[in-house]
Motif scaffolding. Structure first.
Motif, PDB file in Angstrom:
ATOM      1  N   ASN A  38       0.800  -1.220   0.000  1.00  0.00           N
ATOM      2  CA  ASN A  38       0.000   0.000   0.000  1.00  0.00           C
ATOM      3  C   ASN A  38       0.837   1.276   0.000  1.00  0.00           C
ATOM      4  O   ASN A  38       0.357   2.334   0.406  1.00  0.00           O
ATOM      5  N   THR A  39       2.084   1.166  -0.473  1.00  0.00           N
ATOM      6  CA  THR A  39       2.996   2.298  -0.491  1.00  0.00           C
ATOM      7  C   THR A  39       3.674   2.379  -1.862  1.00  0.00           C
ATOM      8  O   THR A  39       4.678   1.719  -2.091  1.00  0.00           O
ATOM      9  N   PRO A  40       3.102   3.146  -2.777  1.00  0.00           N
ATOM     10  CA  PRO A  40       3.720   3.260  -4.099  1.00  0.00           C
ATOM     11  C   PRO A  40       5.134   3.841  -3.990  1.00  0.00           C
ATOM     12  O   PRO A  40       5.438   4.524  -3.014  1.00  0.00           O
ATOM     13  N   PRO A  41       5.976   3.586  -4.974  1.00  0.00           N
ATOM     14  CA  PRO A  41       5.684   2.892  -6.224  1.00  0.00           C
ATOM     15  C   PRO A  41       5.743   1.381  -6.042  1.00  0.00           C
ATOM     16  O   PRO A  41       6.532   0.866  -5.242  1.00  0.00           O
ATOM     17  N   THR A  57      13.374 -19.231 -14.359  1.00  0.00           N
ATOM     18  CA  THR A  57      14.346 -19.933 -15.205  1.00  0.00           C
ATOM     19  C   THR A  57      15.584 -20.303 -14.403  1.00  0.00           C
ATOM     20  O   THR A  57      16.052 -21.448 -14.449  1.00  0.00           O
ATOM     21  N   PHE A  58      16.123 -19.350 -13.652  1.00  0.00           N
ATOM     22  CA  PHE A  58      17.322 -19.617 -12.854  1.00  0.00           C
ATOM     23  C   PHE A  58      17.044 -20.678 -11.785  1.00  0.00           C
ATOM     24  O   PHE A  58      17.864 -21.565 -11.550  1.00  0.00           O
ATOM     25  N   ALA A  59      15.899 -20.572 -11.113  1.00  0.00           N
ATOM     26  CA  ALA A  59      15.561 -21.534 -10.052  1.00  0.00           C
ATOM     27  C   ALA A  59      15.411 -22.944 -10.616  1.00  0.00           C
ATOM     28  O   ALA A  59      15.879 -23.921 -10.022  1.00  0.00           O
ATOM     29  N   ARG A  60      14.783 -23.031 -11.785  1.00  0.00           N
ATOM     30  CA  ARG A  60      14.550 -24.356 -12.381  1.00  0.00           C
ATOM     31  C   ARG A  60      15.790 -24.912 -13.082  1.00  0.00           C
ATOM     32  O   ARG A  60      15.755 -26.031 -13.592  1.00  0.00           O
ATOM     33  N   ASN A  61      16.863 -24.136 -13.092  1.00  0.00           N
ATOM     34  CA  ASN A  61      18.142 -24.602 -13.607  1.00  0.00           C
ATOM     35  C   ASN A  61      19.197 -24.659 -12.500  1.00  0.00           C
ATOM     36  O   ASN A  61      20.378 -24.812 -12.784  1.00  0.00           O
ATOM     37  N   SER A  62      18.752 -24.552 -11.259  1.00  0.00           N
ATOM     38  CA  SER A  62      19.673 -24.593 -10.120  1.00  0.00           C
ATOM     39  C   SER A  62      19.774 -26.027  -9.591  1.00  0.00           C
ATOM     40  O   SER A  62      19.093 -26.935 -10.065  1.00  0.00           O
ATOM     41  N   GLU A  63      20.592 -26.195  -8.570  1.00  0.00           N
ATOM     42  CA  GLU A  63      20.707 -27.507  -7.935  1.00  0.00           C
ATOM     43  C   GLU A  63      19.397 -27.915  -7.246  1.00  0.00           C
ATOM     44  O   GLU A  63      19.221 -29.078  -6.903  1.00  0.00           O
ATOM     45  N   TYR A  64      18.486 -26.968  -7.065  1.00  0.00           N
ATOM     46  CA  TYR A  64      17.201 -27.240  -6.424  1.00  0.00           C
ATOM     47  C   TYR A  64      16.074 -27.456  -7.440  1.00  0.00           C
ATOM     48  O   TYR A  64      14.905 -27.512  -7.075  1.00  0.00           O
ATOM     49  N   ALA A  65      16.413 -27.581  -8.703  1.00  0.00           N
ATOM     50  CA  ALA A  65      15.429 -27.630  -9.786  1.00  0.00           C
ATOM     51  C   ALA A  65      14.290 -28.605  -9.525  1.00  0.00           C
ATOM     52  O   ALA A  65      13.114 -28.265  -9.740  1.00  0.00           O
ATOM     53  N   ASP A  66      14.605 -29.792  -9.042  1.00  0.00           N
ATOM     54  CA  ASP A  66      13.559 -30.797  -8.841  1.00  0.00           C
ATOM     55  C   ASP A  66      12.724 -30.536  -7.585  1.00  0.00           C
ATOM     56  O   ASP A  66      11.750 -31.240  -7.338  1.00  0.00           O
ATOM     57  N   ARG A  67      13.061 -29.487  -6.828  1.00  0.00           N
ATOM     58  CA  ARG A  67      12.300 -29.150  -5.622  1.00  0.00           C
ATOM     59  C   ARG A  67      11.567 -27.818  -5.756  1.00  0.00           C
ATOM     60  O   ARG A  67      10.897 -27.380  -4.835  1.00  0.00           O
ATOM     61  N   VAL A  68      11.693 -27.188  -6.911  1.00  0.00           N
ATOM     62  CA  VAL A  68      10.966 -25.948  -7.183  1.00  0.00           C
ATOM     63  C   VAL A  68       9.566 -26.327  -7.653  1.00  0.00           C
ATOM     64  O   VAL A  68       9.396 -27.043  -8.637  1.00  0.00           O
ATOM     65  N   ILE A  69       8.558 -25.825  -6.962  1.00  0.00           N
ATOM     66  CA  ILE A  69       7.170 -26.097  -7.317  1.00  0.00           C
ATOM     67  C   ILE A  69       6.603 -24.952  -8.153  1.00  0.00           C
ATOM     68  O   ILE A  69       5.958 -25.181  -9.172  1.00  0.00           O
ATOM     69  N   TYR A  70       6.860 -23.715  -7.725  1.00  0.00           N
ATOM     70  CA  TYR A  70       6.242 -22.573  -8.393  1.00  0.00           C
ATOM     71  C   TYR A  70       6.959 -21.297  -7.997  1.00  0.00           C
ATOM     72  O   TYR A  70       7.424 -21.160  -6.867  1.00  0.00           O
ATOM     73  N   PHE A  71       6.997 -20.347  -8.924  1.00  0.00           N
ATOM     74  CA  PHE A  71       7.409 -18.979  -8.634  1.00  0.00           C
ATOM     75  C   PHE A  71       6.509 -18.063  -9.445  1.00  0.00           C
ATOM     76  O   PHE A  71       6.392 -18.233 -10.664  1.00  0.00           O
ATOM     77  N   GLY A  72       5.858 -17.116  -8.791  1.00  0.00           N
ATOM     78  CA  GLY A  72       4.987 -16.214  -9.532  1.00  0.00           C
ATOM     79  C   GLY A  72       4.670 -14.954  -8.760  1.00  0.00           C
ATOM     80  O   GLY A  72       4.852 -14.875  -7.538  1.00  0.00           O
ATOM     81  N   PRO A  73       4.201 -13.940  -9.487  1.00  0.00           N
ATOM     82  CA  PRO A  73       3.961 -12.627  -8.889  1.00  0.00           C
ATOM     83  C   PRO A  73       2.673 -12.539  -8.082  1.00  0.00           C
ATOM     84  O   PRO A  73       1.715 -13.270  -8.321  1.00  0.00           O
ATOM     85  N   MET A  74       2.688 -11.608  -7.146  1.00  0.00           N
ATOM     86  CA  MET A  74       1.477 -11.243  -6.408  1.00  0.00           C
ATOM     87  C   MET A  74       0.714 -10.223  -7.252  1.00  0.00           C
ATOM     88  O   MET A  74       1.333  -9.340  -7.851  1.00  0.00           O
ATOM     89  N   GLY A  75      -0.575 -10.333  -7.259  1.00  0.00           N
ATOM     90  CA  GLY A  75      -1.391  -9.391  -8.017  1.00  0.00           C
ATOM     91  C   GLY A  75      -1.230  -7.949  -7.565  1.00  0.00           C
ATOM     92  O   GLY A  75      -1.407  -7.021  -8.352  1.00  0.00           O
ATOM     93  N   CYS A  76      -0.868  -7.740  -6.309  1.00  0.00           N
ATOM     94  CA  CYS A  76      -0.689  -6.383  -5.781  1.00  0.00           C
ATOM     95  C   CYS A  76       0.611  -5.741  -6.246  1.00  0.00           C
ATOM     96  O   CYS A  76       0.850  -4.567  -5.966  1.00  0.00           O
ATOM     97  N   ARG A  77       1.450  -6.518  -6.915  1.00  0.00           N
ATOM     98  CA  ARG A  77       2.722  -6.038  -7.470  1.00  0.00           C
ATOM     99  C   ARG A  77       3.711  -5.584  -6.389  1.00  0.00           C
ATOM    100  O   ARG A  77       4.502  -4.676  -6.590  1.00  0.00           O
TER     101      ARG A  77
END
Length: 152
Positions: A38-41, A57-77
């Motif tokens: 709630n504090t722009p920008p 891309t980096f996470a899914r190409n790291s040593e943890y690749a097989d343990r990465v489930i998801y990475f994505g943005p929050m709608g509130c940005r």
């Protein structure tokens, strides 16, 4: 209706950092909060989108690749959710730091930024993504497992 976990966090007190949002069995959801709510920008759409492509891309190409489930943005940005399976919390913090350093230092084409690969391939901002990553690094550089709990 039952409120979802993220709506139970007092966003008026939430500061940038890394937090455990929820635990579902062996999967931990991390709240990577880059901006004070709630504090722009807020994160611009282009920078947010590019961070998403690079980090995932980096996470899914790291040593943890097989343990990465998801990475994505929050709608509130204001940040991202990062889901990992069977990764120690201190390792997760180190990984997040490492990936944001890679974004801050990245030179090259944005992975997956072609019409055949992305539903909004024209809305990217590598310069903005790098600036946001660089600005976030000092916030998380000394982050550790004891700081992963929301302060409500």
């Amino acid at each position: 209706m039952k409120r979802i976990a993220s709506f139970c966090v007092d966003h008026t007190k939430l500061l940038p950092g890394i937090y455990v949002s929820r635990i579902d069995g062996d999967i931990i959801t991390y709240d990577i909060r880059m901006k004070k709510p709630n504090t722009p920008p807020f994160l611009s759409n282009g920078a947010l989108h590019t961070i998403e492509h690079l980090f995932a891309t980096f996470a899914r190409n790291s040593e943890y690749a097989d343990r990465v489930i998801y990475f994505g943005p929050m709608g509130c940005r204001t940040g991202f959710y990062f889901l990992l399976r069977n990764v120690d919390r201190s390792e997760a913090v180190r990984l997040i730091n490492h990936l944001f350093r890679k974004i801050a230092d990245y030179e090259g084409p944005i992975p997956g930024a072609a019409a055949a690969e992305c539903g909004n391939y024209r809305e990217h901002d590598l310069v903005g993504a790098k600036q946001e990553a660089k600005a976030f690094l000092p916030v998380i550089q000394d982050w550790n497992e004891s700081k992963l709990r929301y302060q409500n």
